[in-house]
Motif scaffolding. Structure first.
Motif, PDB file in Angstrom:
ATOM      1  N   LYS A  48      62.642  98.960  33.827  1.00  0.00           N
ATOM      2  CA  LYS A  48      63.823  98.487  34.554  1.00  0.00           C
ATOM      3  C   LYS A  48      65.079  99.186  34.059  1.00  0.00           C
ATOM      4  N   THR A  49      65.886  99.636  35.006  1.00  0.00           N
ATOM      5  CA  THR A  49      67.148 100.295  34.682  1.00  0.00           C
ATOM      6  C   THR A  49      68.295  99.286  34.781  1.00  0.00           C
ATOM      7  N   ASN A  50      69.501  99.757  34.540  1.00  0.00           N
ATOM      8  CA  ASN A  50      70.669  98.874  34.646  1.00  0.00           C
ATOM      9  C   ASN A  50      70.845  98.318  36.051  1.00  0.00           C
ATOM     10  N   LYS A  51      70.397  99.093  37.076  1.00  0.00           N
ATOM     11  CA  LYS A  51      70.481  98.611  38.449  1.00  0.00           C
ATOM     12  C   LYS A  51      69.582  97.402  38.669  1.00  0.00           C
ATOM     13  N   ASP A  52      68.500  97.341  37.868  1.00  0.00           N
ATOM     14  CA  ASP A  52      67.539  96.245  38.024  1.00  0.00           C
ATOM     15  C   ASP A  52      67.893  95.046  37.148  1.00  0.00           C
ATOM     16  N   ARG A  53      68.885  95.199  36.291  1.00  0.00           N
ATOM     17  CA  ARG A  53      69.274  94.116  35.384  1.00  0.00           C
ATOM     18  C   ARG A  53      70.666  93.610  35.756  1.00  0.00           C
ATOM     19  N   VAL A  54      70.882  92.343  35.488  1.00  0.00           N
ATOM     20  CA  VAL A  54      72.162  91.717  35.820  1.00  0.00           C
ATOM     21  C   VAL A  54      72.846  91.292  34.528  1.00  0.00           C
ATOM     22  N   ALA A  55      74.119  91.658  34.380  1.00  0.00           N
ATOM     23  CA  ALA A  55      74.885  91.244  33.207  1.00  0.00           C
ATOM     24  C   ALA A  55      75.184  89.747  33.315  1.00  0.00           C
ATOM     25  N   ILE A  56      74.834  88.997  32.267  1.00  0.00           N
ATOM     26  CA  ILE A  56      74.986  87.539  32.294  1.00  0.00           C
ATOM     27  C   ILE A  56      75.753  87.066  31.066  1.00  0.00           C
ATOM     28  N   SER A  57      76.257  85.840  31.152  1.00  0.00           N
ATOM     29  CA  SER A  57      76.983  85.244  30.028  1.00  0.00           C
ATOM     30  C   SER A  57      76.010  84.542  29.086  1.00  0.00           C
ATOM     31  N   SER A  58      76.463  84.298  27.852  1.00  0.00           N
ATOM     32  CA  SER A  58      75.617  83.616  26.871  1.00  0.00           C
ATOM     33  C   SER A  58      75.357  82.169  27.291  1.00  0.00           C
ATOM     34  N   ALA A  59      76.352  81.543  27.938  1.00  0.00           N
ATOM     35  CA  ALA A  59      76.186  80.156  28.400  1.00  0.00           C
ATOM     36  C   ALA A  59      75.091  80.075  29.456  1.00  0.00           C
ATOM     37  N   PHE A  60      75.094  81.039  30.388  1.00  0.00           N
ATOM     38  CA  PHE A  60      74.053  81.039  31.411  1.00  0.00           C
ATOM     39  C   PHE A  60      72.693  81.337  30.794  1.00  0.00           C
ATOM     40  N   ASN A  61      72.649  82.248  29.822  1.00  0.00           N
ATOM     41  CA  ASN A  61      71.378  82.602  29.192  1.00  0.00           C
ATOM     42  C   ASN A  61      70.761  81.382  28.516  1.00  0.00           C
ATOM     43  N   SER A  62      71.581  80.582  27.854  1.00  0.00           N
ATOM     44  CA  SER A  62      71.096  79.355  27.217  1.00  0.00           C
ATOM     45  C   SER A  62      70.594  78.359  28.259  1.00  0.00           C
ATOM     46  N   PHE A  63      71.350  78.200  29.347  1.00  0.00           N
ATOM     47  CA  PHE A  63      70.962  77.314  30.451  1.00  0.00           C
ATOM     48  C   PHE A  63      69.645  77.766  31.069  1.00  0.00           C
ATOM     49  N   LYS A  64      69.536  79.069  31.331  1.00  0.00           N
ATOM     50  CA  LYS A  64      68.327  79.634  31.944  1.00  0.00           C
ATOM     51  C   LYS A  64      67.098  79.422  31.053  1.00  0.00           C
ATOM     52  N   ASN A  65      67.239  79.707  29.763  1.00  0.00           N
ATOM     53  CA  ASN A  65      66.108  79.581  28.850  1.00  0.00           C
ATOM     54  C   ASN A  65      65.629  78.136  28.726  1.00  0.00           C
ATOM     55  N   ASN A  66      66.587  77.195  28.704  1.00  0.00           N
ATOM     56  CA  ASN A  66      66.216  75.774  28.666  1.00  0.00           C
ATOM     57  C   ASN A  66      65.394  75.395  29.884  1.00  0.00           C
ATOM     58  N   TYR A  67      65.850  75.837  31.077  1.00  0.00           N
ATOM     59  CA  TYR A  67      65.117  75.530  32.313  1.00  0.00           C
ATOM     60  C   TYR A  67      63.740  76.178  32.294  1.00  0.00           C
ATOM     61  N   LEU A  68      63.658  77.427  31.837  1.00  0.00           N
ATOM     62  CA  LEU A  68      62.377  78.142  31.845  1.00  0.00           C
ATOM     63  C   LEU A  68      61.354  77.479  30.920  1.00  0.00           C
ATOM     64  N   VAL A  69      61.818  76.967  29.785  1.00  0.00           N
ATOM     65  CA  VAL A  69      60.907  76.261  28.868  1.00  0.00           C
ATOM     66  C   VAL A  69      60.352  75.008  29.541  1.00  0.00           C
ATOM     67  N   VAL A  70      61.241  74.213  30.148  1.00  0.00           N
ATOM     68  CA  VAL A  70      60.803  72.979  30.809  1.00  0.00           C
ATOM     69  C   VAL A  70      59.895  73.291  31.993  1.00  0.00           C
ATOM     70  N   TYR A  71      60.293  74.266  32.816  1.00  0.00           N
ATOM     71  CA  TYR A  71      59.502  74.607  33.999  1.00  0.00           C
ATOM     72  C   TYR A  71      58.129  75.145  33.604  1.00  0.00           C
ATOM     73  N   SER A  72      58.079  75.951  32.542  1.00  0.00           N
ATOM     74  CA  SER A  72      56.794  76.493  32.075  1.00  0.00           C
ATOM     75  C   SER A  72      55.875  75.378  31.585  1.00  0.00           C
ATOM     76  N   LEU A  73      56.439  74.407  30.864  1.00  0.00           N
ATOM     77  CA  LEU A  73      55.638  73.261  30.404  1.00  0.00           C
ATOM     78  C   LEU A  73      55.136  72.441  31.599  1.00  0.00           C
ATOM     79  N   ALA A  74      56.021  72.239  32.593  1.00  0.00           N
ATOM     80  CA  ALA A  74      55.633  71.484  33.787  1.00  0.00           C
ATOM     81  C   ALA A  74      54.522  72.199  34.545  1.00  0.00           C
TER      82      ALA A  74
END
Length: 462
Positions: free
Chosen positions: A23-49
């Motif tokens: 993946k190049t920079n075109k395929d990646r999106v610059a995100i904030s640390s707050a969103f990254n924390s929010f995203k990771n929390n959701y992904l952990v819960v969703y993966s467990l579910a």
């Protein structure tokens, strides 16, 4: 195990790794640390579910058969699950919008936990209750979590484009990697450790309990329409009016039902398609390869969704057309390749062709999930999101119940042909959705331009 399956799995693994790592920079999106924390929390819960769901799949039929139930009894248990999802899904979806999506996600964990516990009983009525609870839980899994995520994402003021990143990662992990690990872990519990066919259900219950423990302190509540004046009937009317009055929502619901109906039918058909003469095929390894294909699809989707073009409404037409072709392959190969009559041999040449075709179909499934989530976030109104999403599942569950009821009456090629037609219809409707969406966007832009011109030429009141 044949070298063929190792090569297929190994080759797909290399392709998935290459797509992810290249993946190049075109395929990646610059995100904030707050969103990254929010995203990771959701992904952990969703993966467990999702793990709580995937762990049950490989051994549910086997468990019922070990309790002494025949094919007809087991079929009725499965129909009860889909029927429960159809009857109660819309109600629990409306309650999620009214009473809160966080509560609905916790209800999913509780309902599925209790469903897992019922597997310890050999009593048919208890198992039937478990299927009903499982059907309710499935409706919540595929509506409440997404509804909570979309509402919370916008409530926290995150960039709308970042939502696609969460969707694609959730499918990559929850519908891909977690599915593979769950299947292998269930196999270890039952076959290697000899804990019996109930063990995967106990493991699922533990993971569901962990998910609920994480949700309780870390998720805030959000609602569709929390007003006390609206009862369930009023909520249904809001959803029905939204579907009837907005062609985009109606088209999206039809597309979703056509694709998911074909997908769930495929789940019942791929085994007899690959082993029509009781060929010796490694079901678990093939399932893992299919899930790896789905991971490839979700990885491709993450690239597509990260770019401004092509639009999701555009490339999904191609995805539906390709998936339609893959499910007509059983009919084509039956005419072009002479069927084997030898019982118990390894997979035939025709079976190999179907296997690769089915892998392409699973890759299409991997692209479908984050893409349909993206379109739902664009077109479905927030106040009745869970209700409308469960409305979409009514025709799906009716279709799957009919297929299950008639699975022994219809030839397998007829059912595959029917699914292929449905997917072709989905491609046509997707084309219509793109046209309608562009028309609405064009009208909105024209109206905005007109208002700006009126503002510029309006006389000053002195």
């Amino acid at each position: 195990m044949e070298l063929f399956y190792y090569l297929a799995f190994g080759g797909l693994s290399v392709v998935v790794a290459t797509v992810e790592l290249s993946k190049t920079n075109k395929d990646r999106v610059a995100i904030s640390s707050a969103f990254n924390s929010f995203k990771n929390n959701y992904l952990v819960v969703y993966s467990l579910a999702m793990a709580g769901d995937w762990l049950q799949g490989p051994y549910v039929y086997y468990l019922y058969s070990q309790y002494g139930f025949d094919k007809g009894d087991i079929g009725r248990l499965f129909i009860a699950g889909f029927g429960s999802s159809m009857l109660f899904g819309t109600i629990v979806g409306s309650l999620a919008d009214k009473q809160g999506r966080k509560r609905a996600c916790m209800t999913y964990c509780i309902a599925y936990f209790l469903s897992c516990i019922t597997k310890h009983s050999p009593e048919y009525k208890v198992l039937m209750l478990g299927r009903v609870l499982g059907g309710i839980a499935t409706s919540l899994l595929f509506s409440a979590f997404e509804s909570w995520l979309v509402a919370e994402h916008f409530k926290r003021g995150f960039d709308p484009q970042w939502l696609s990143l969460t969707f694609s990662k959730a499918i990559f992990l929850g519908n891909g990697l977690v599915a593979i690990i769950s299947g292998l872990f269930a196999n270890v519990l039952v076959d290697n450790l000899g804990l019996g066919p109930v063990a995967p259900f106990d493991a699922a219950a533990i993971l569901l309990a962990i998910a609920m423990v994480i949700i309780l302190p870390s998720w805030s509540e959000n609602y569709g329409d929390p007003s006390e004046s609206k009862d369930l009937i009023a909520q249904f009317k809001v959803a029905a009016v939204a579907i009837a009055s907005d062609e985009k929502i109606a088209l999206l619901g039809a597309i979703q039902s056509l694709f998911e109906g074909s997908m769930y039918t495929f789940v019942f058909l791929w085994t007899p398609a690959l082993s029509p003469n009781d060929e010796d095929i490694p079901h678990g390894f093939i399932f893992a390869t299919f899930m790896l294909s789905s991971m490839l699809g979700s990885s491709i989707a993450s690239r597509l969704l990260a770019r401004p073009t092509p639009k999701v409404e555009s490339y999904m037409q191609i995805v539906f057309a390709i998936s339609s072709f893959t499910l007509i392959l059983p009919t084509i190969t039956s005419f072009l390749i002479a069927p084997s009559t030898e019982k118990g041999r390894s997979i035939s040449f025709g079976g190999c062709i179907l296997f690769f075709g089915f892998c392409v179909f699973e890759a299409s499934v991997g692209i479908f999930w984050p893409s349909i989530m993206k379109m739902r976030s664009q077109y479905i109104p927030e106040e009745a999101r869970s209700t409308i999403m469960n409305f979409f599942r009514i025709p799906l569950n009716i279709f799957v119940c009919i297929v299950l009821y008639n699975v022994s009456a219809l030839p397998i090629n007829v059912m595959f042909g029917m699914c292929s037609i449905f997917l072709l219809m989905a491609a046509i409707l997707q084309r219509r959705l793109m046209v309608v969406a562009e028309m609405h966007k064009s009208k909105a832009q024209d109206w905005s331009s007109l208002k700006e011109r009126d503002g510029e030429t309006a006389p000053l009141n002195i």
